[in-house]
Design a protein around this motif. Sequence first.
Motif, PDB file in Angstrom:
ATOM      1  N   ARG A 122       0.828  -1.190   0.000  1.00 45.61           N
ATOM      2  CA  ARG A 122       0.000   0.000   0.000  1.00 45.61           C
ATOM      3  C   ARG A 122       0.875   1.257   0.000  1.00 45.61           C
ATOM      4  N   SER A 123       1.917   1.278   0.816  1.00 43.95           N
ATOM      5  CA  SER A 123       2.794   2.452   0.856  1.00 43.95           C
ATOM      6  C   SER A 123       3.551   2.611  -0.459  1.00 43.95           C
ATOM      7  N   SER A 127       3.318   5.896  -2.865  1.00 43.62           N
ATOM      8  CA  SER A 127       4.512   6.643  -3.283  1.00 43.62           C
ATOM      9  C   SER A 127       4.521   6.828  -4.798  1.00 43.62           C
ATOM     10  N   LYS A 128       4.062   5.824  -5.547  1.00 41.40           N
ATOM     11  CA  LYS A 128       3.985   5.960  -7.006  1.00 41.40           C
ATOM     12  C   LYS A 128       2.959   7.018  -7.395  1.00 41.40           C
ATOM     13  N   LYS A 129       1.803   7.043  -6.706  1.00 38.86           N
ATOM     14  CA  LYS A 129       0.773   8.032  -7.003  1.00 38.86           C
ATOM     15  C   LYS A 129       1.271   9.445  -6.704  1.00 38.86           C
ATOM     16  N   VAL A 130       1.975   9.609  -5.603  1.00 38.83           N
ATOM     17  CA  VAL A 130       2.504  10.923  -5.235  1.00 38.83           C
ATOM     18  C   VAL A 130       3.534  11.377  -6.265  1.00 38.83           C
ATOM     19  N   ARG A 131       4.405  10.490  -6.681  1.00 34.92           N
ATOM     20  CA  ARG A 131       5.410  10.847  -7.686  1.00 34.92           C
ATOM     21  C   ARG A 131       4.753  11.277  -9.001  1.00 34.92           C
ATOM     22  N   ALA A 133       1.717  12.550  -9.362  1.00 32.82           N
ATOM     23  CA  ALA A 133       1.075  13.849  -9.144  1.00 32.82           C
ATOM     24  C   ALA A 133       2.106  14.976  -9.178  1.00 32.82           C
ATOM     25  N   VAL A 134       3.236  14.798  -8.548  1.00 37.71           N
ATOM     26  CA  VAL A 134       4.289  15.811  -8.548  1.00 37.71           C
ATOM     27  C   VAL A 134       4.794  16.047  -9.971  1.00 37.71           C
ATOM     28  N   TYR A 135       4.953  14.994 -10.750  1.00 36.58           N
ATOM     29  CA  TYR A 135       5.401  15.120 -12.136  1.00 36.58           C
ATOM     30  C   TYR A 135       4.405  15.953 -12.942  1.00 36.58           C
ATOM     31  N   LYS A 136       3.116  15.667 -12.780  1.00 33.44           N
ATOM     32  CA  LYS A 136       2.102  16.408 -13.533  1.00 33.44           C
ATOM     33  C   LYS A 136       2.070  17.876 -13.122  1.00 33.44           C
TER      34      LYS A 136
END
Length: 155
Positions: A122-123, A127-131, A133-136
Motif C-alpha cells: 500500500r505504501s 509513493s507511485k501516485k505521489v510521484r 502527481a508531482v510530475y504532472k
Amino acid sequence: MELTKNIFFNTDKLVENSKVKISYTGMLFQDASNEEVSIHYGFGLNWDNINDIQMEKTELGYQAEIELLQGETFNFCFKNGNDVWDNNNGTNYIFPLEKVQTELLVLDDEPVSLGSARKLRRSYLWSKKVRLAVYKIITYLPKIISGNYRRKVTD
C-alpha cells in the motif's frame, strides 16, 4: 566467468552452500590422449571434505557440477586416467568462497506477517501516485499559469 587460465565458472561469485559448474580447457583437455579427467577438490586451508568427481568431456572442455561447502577457499586440481596431474605447477587452483548473505533470507521458523506485506504494498502504491502527481504539477502548472497550455483538439 574466467578466473584463471583455462578454468571457467558459470557464476560471477563462488558462494558457500551453492552449486557451481566448472569448465576446464587446460593441459589435460588439449592433450586429448586420455578421455578420462577428474577434478580433485577440497575446502579451506586444510582441504576439508576432499572429493573426486569424474568430469564430462564436451566441445567446451571438461565439465562438472560441484556443491560448494563451507570454507574460506575452494581448492582443486585435475588428473587424467594415466595419473597425470594439472595442479597449477604445484600450487593448486585456489579461489576464495563468499559467505551466504543471511540478512535477505527468510528463515522457516520466523513467522511472516501478511499484514506487514500489505502495508508495504500500500505504501509503495501511494509513493507511485505521489510521484505521478508531482510530475504532472511540475510539467503542466507552469504552462497553465503562463497561458501556453492548449488542449489538443481531435477531429
